[in-house]
Enzyme design. Structure first.
Site, PDB file in Angstrom:
ATOM      1  N   GLU A   1      -8.323  -4.580   5.074  1.00  0.00           N
ATOM      2  CA  GLU A   1      -8.044  -4.427   3.567  1.00  0.00           C
ATOM      3  C   GLU A   1      -6.856  -5.170   3.238  1.00  0.00           C
ATOM      4  OE1 GLU A   1      -8.290  -0.215   5.189  1.00  0.00           O
ATOM      5  OE2 GLU A   1      -9.126   0.632   3.271  1.00  0.00           O
TER       6      GLU A   1
ATOM      7  N   HIS B   1     -12.553   4.016  -0.162  1.00  0.00           N
ATOM      8  CA  HIS B   1     -12.534   3.170   1.057  1.00  0.00           C
ATOM      9  C   HIS B   1     -13.138   1.815   0.534  1.00  0.00           C
ATOM     10  CE1 HIS B   1     -12.223   6.388   4.280  1.00  0.00           C
ATOM     11  NE2 HIS B   1     -11.095   6.023   3.921  1.00  0.00           N
TER      12      HIS B   1
ATOM     13  N   GLY C   1     -15.013   4.036  14.577  1.00  0.00           N
ATOM     14  CA  GLY C   1     -16.087   3.137  14.593  1.00  0.00           C
ATOM     15  C   GLY C   1     -15.948   2.043  15.638  1.00  0.00           C
TER      16      GLY C   1
ATOM     17  N   ASN D   1       0.699  -1.133  -0.109  1.00  0.00           N
ATOM     18  CA  ASN D   1      -0.058  -0.076  -0.024  1.00  0.00           C
ATOM     19  C   ASN D   1       1.027   1.296  -0.079  1.00  0.00           C
ATOM     20  OD1 ASN D   1      -1.781   1.967   0.526  1.00  0.00           O
ATOM     21  ND2 ASN D   1      -2.577   1.205   2.162  1.00  0.00           N
TER      22      ASN D   1
ATOM     23  N   ASN E   1     -13.567   2.015  18.197  1.00  0.00           N
ATOM     24  CA  ASN E   1     -13.132   2.310  19.601  1.00  0.00           C
ATOM     25  C   ASN E   1     -13.902   3.325  20.423  1.00  0.00           C
ATOM     26  OD1 ASN E   1     -10.956   0.606  19.096  1.00  0.00           O
ATOM     27  ND2 ASN E   1     -10.053   1.994  17.721  1.00  0.00           N
TER      28      ASN E   1
ATOM     29  N   ARG F   1      -2.536  -1.803  -3.450  1.00  0.00           N
ATOM     30  CA  ARG F   1      -3.491  -1.025  -3.332  1.00  0.00           C
ATOM     31  C   ARG F   1      -3.657   0.193  -4.460  1.00  0.00           C
ATOM     32  NH1 ARG F   1      -4.763   3.518   1.012  1.00  0.00           N
ATOM     33  NH2 ARG F   1      -6.921   3.996   0.219  1.00  0.00           N
TER      34      ARG F   1
ATOM     35  N   ARG G   1     -10.668  17.011   7.023  1.00  0.00           N
ATOM     36  CA  ARG G   1     -11.238  17.427   5.902  1.00  0.00           C
ATOM     37  C   ARG G   1     -12.754  17.794   6.290  1.00  0.00           C
ATOM     38  NH1 ARG G   1     -10.259  11.700   2.762  1.00  0.00           N
ATOM     39  NH2 ARG G   1      -8.867  11.188   4.434  1.00  0.00           N
TER      40      ARG G   1
HETATM   41  P1  ADP Z   1      -6.683   5.929   9.323  1.00  0.00           P
HETATM   42  O1  ADP Z   1      -7.981   6.542   8.317  1.00  0.00           O
HETATM   43  O2  ADP Z   1      -5.635   7.036   9.580  1.00  0.00           O
HETATM   44  O3  ADP Z   1      -6.431   4.476   9.178  1.00  0.00           O
HETATM   45  P2  ADP Z   1      -7.917   5.277  12.052  1.00  0.00           P
HETATM   46  O4  ADP Z   1      -8.616   4.007  11.146  1.00  0.00           O
HETATM   47  O5  ADP Z   1      -6.611   4.582  12.478  1.00  0.00           O
HETATM   48  O6  ADP Z   1      -7.499   6.205  10.781  1.00  0.00           O
HETATM   49  O7  ADP Z   1      -8.692   5.943  12.813  1.00  0.00           O
HETATM   50  C1  ADP Z   1      -7.998   7.231  13.135  1.00  0.00           C
HETATM   51  C2  ADP Z   1      -8.987   7.890  14.225  1.00  0.00           C
HETATM   52  O8  ADP Z   1      -9.642   7.010  15.283  1.00  0.00           O
HETATM   53  C3  ADP Z   1      -8.425   8.989  15.048  1.00  0.00           C
HETATM   54  O9  ADP Z   1      -9.434  10.200  15.085  1.00  0.00           O
HETATM   55  C4  ADP Z   1      -8.499   8.646  16.414  1.00  0.00           C
HETATM   56  O10 ADP Z   1      -8.396   9.355  17.515  1.00  0.00           O
HETATM   57  C5  ADP Z   1      -9.544   7.575  16.620  1.00  0.00           C
HETATM   58  N1  ADP Z   1      -9.247   6.584  17.481  1.00  0.00           N
HETATM   59  C6  ADP Z   1      -8.774   5.341  17.848  1.00  0.00           C
HETATM   60  N2  ADP Z   1      -8.651   4.891  18.950  1.00  0.00           N
HETATM   61  C7  ADP Z   1      -9.755   5.725  19.631  1.00  0.00           C
HETATM   62  C8  ADP Z   1     -10.191   5.696  20.950  1.00  0.00           C
HETATM   63  N3  ADP Z   1      -9.949   4.786  22.094  1.00  0.00           N
HETATM   64  N4  ADP Z   1     -11.182   6.569  21.287  1.00  0.00           N
HETATM   65  C9  ADP Z   1     -11.639   7.502  20.373  1.00  0.00           C
HETATM   66  N5  ADP Z   1     -11.275   7.574  19.135  1.00  0.00           N
HETATM   67  C10 ADP Z   1     -10.033   6.865  18.894  1.00  0.00           C
END
Ligand code: ADP
Length: 407
Positions: A383, A179, A332, A7, A334, A90, A240
């Site tokens: 992915e 995505h 989503g 990727n 966490n 990717r 964004r």
């Molecule tokens: P990317 O699109 O860069 O792959 P990720 O899927 O890693 O991003 O998501 C990053 C986002 O997830 C950030 O805004 C981060 O703060 C949020 N995040 C990760 N863990 C937690 C958590 N425990 N609580 C709230 N937000 C979280």
């Protein structure tokens, strides 16, 4: 078959080496800040991870380092490159050319190059990854897996913008989505978890990470998605803005005498959670600030949740209901608080979050209450698995064709 998943981003190169037959990840890692003096390489095998700083001039140098680390030294995962059966790349933009993943040949390469006009940083970086593999592993079969392919079957009424029609014909102005590999993975997993056939389900899939998108997947086919001509459209994201009144763009450009590039930077890099909270693009920091009374951080939380809720409403209307809502990616998976806010008040629509099940973080599970008509499911996206699977299937099919022709 061992498959190397690549990727390549504008200044990064992530990889995973997967033994597809045993479904085991043999090694994973990434090169960051490629092209700068401060570049570094992280590489992990099992639970051991090494990080070392090393200048990487370009993607070819990064690729060279990755292949060397995979095959040599104490953190090697395999003993020679011959153990890699295929490479899956990717690719962010497949335009209207690709409705599915494709074996990479000269024609595919020239189309990816042509489409770089629509995703300059990403498609060019992916091409560097492809060229580097061609150079370093000549003859190895390579497959391109496009982020946009999943959305190529959107109905025309969903992918067209109400602009003069000729802009679609002349410049390809339409919704492409993004995505797609993640939405495809979580929709398939959701069907497995529900024990149903994907073709029998209406799903709303929400990828909420730094980049965010929502899709309506009606009986196995996406019928709408929130990202558009570029990954700037739709939901509010980390930096964004997502969908805004388009007149704001020309108004601000005139008012502040901004160049198109400056305006683009504002919308892509200075908006979203960061722009509203003034604290961070990272939701964890926004949450801490909101909990200590920062009103703009609180507002950012509310705006983000409200936008996700509105898309869920739109897609419920489009499909006249839905069987499950699936959540994935950093936010989503966490953020229990964000999920609570998104689903609050939706009981009259048959959508009820179980507050107890919602408390935990990560891992695949159902978080809706038993009395909810719509199942809410958390599924960590994968992915890389999808890229490895497409690569495996295309290469295997190709080999069978060659075998039949030979016999
Ligand atoms: P990317 O699109 O860069 O792959 P990720 O899927 O890693 O991003 O998501 C990053 C986002 O997830 C950030 O805004 C981060 O703060 C949020 N995040 C990760 N863990 C937690 C958590 N425990 N609580 C709230 N937000 C979280």
């Amino acid at each position: 078959m061992n498959i190397l998943v690549i990727n390549a981003g504008s200044s990064s190169l992530k990889y995973q080496l997967v033994d597809f037959n045993s479904n085991k990840v043999l090694a994973r890692g990434l090169c960051e800040r490629v092209g700068s003096d401060s570049s570094f390489h992280k590489h992990g095998v099992d639970d051991n991870e090494i990080v070392h700083e090393t200048p990487l001039r370009d993607h070819e140098e990064a690729m060279q380092l990755v292949l060397k680390t995979l095959t040599e030294g104490e953190h090697a995962a395999i003993s020679s490159l011959a153990e890699i059966g295929a490479v899956g790349h990717r690719i962010v933009h497949g335009g209207e050319y690709f409705q599915a993943s494709a074996m990479i040949d000269d024609d595919v390469i020239s189309k990816i190059d042509e489409l770089a006009e629509l995703a300059p940083l990403h498609n060019k970086a992916a091409l560097s990854g492809i060229y580097a593999c061609q150079e370093l592993m000549p003859g190895i079969p390579m497959v391109a897996v496009f982020d946009t392919a999943f959305f190529q079957t959107l109905p025309q009424s969903a992918y067209m913008y109400p602009l003069p029609y000729e802009y679609y014909e002349q410049y390809g102005i339409r919704k492409y989505g993004a995505h797609g590999t993640s939405h495809r993975y979580i929709s398939e997993r959701a069907a497995d978890i529900l024990g149903e056939n994907l073709q029998d389900l209406r799903l709303i899939t929400c990828h909420l990470g730094n980049g965010c998108s929502v899709s309506a997947i009606d009986h196995g086919h996406p019928i709408d998605t929130s990202m558009g001509f570029t990954p700037l459209d739709g939901l509010m994201m980390g930096t964004r803005c997502g969908a805004i009144d388009p007149a704001i763009v020309t108004y601000l450009m005139q008012k502040l005498d901004l160049t198109p590039q400056q305006m683009d930077d504002i919308m892509n890099k200075k908006s979203g959670l960061l722009g509203i909270s003034g604290v961070s693009n990272d939701l964890r920091s926004v949450r801490e600030a909101s909990e200590s009374g920062n009103e703009r951080a609180m507002l950012a939380y509310e705006m983000f949740a409200s936008r996700v809720k509105k898309y869920i409403g739109q897609y419920l209307a489009l499909m006249a209901g839905c069987d499950a809502i699936v959540l994935t990616a950093g936010i989503g998976e966490n953020c229990a608080k964000m999920r609570r806010m998104i689903f609050s008040g939706l009981q009259p629509l048959g959508i009820v979050l179980d507050q107890e099940k919602n408390k935990h973080r990560g891992f695949e599970r159902i978080v809706s209450s038993d009395k909810s008509e719509v199942t809410i499911i958390i599924i960590p996206t994968d992915e890389e698995y999808m890229i490895a699977r497409d690569t495996y299937e295309i290469v295997r099919a190709q080999r069978q064709i060659v075998r039949v022709q030979r016999d």
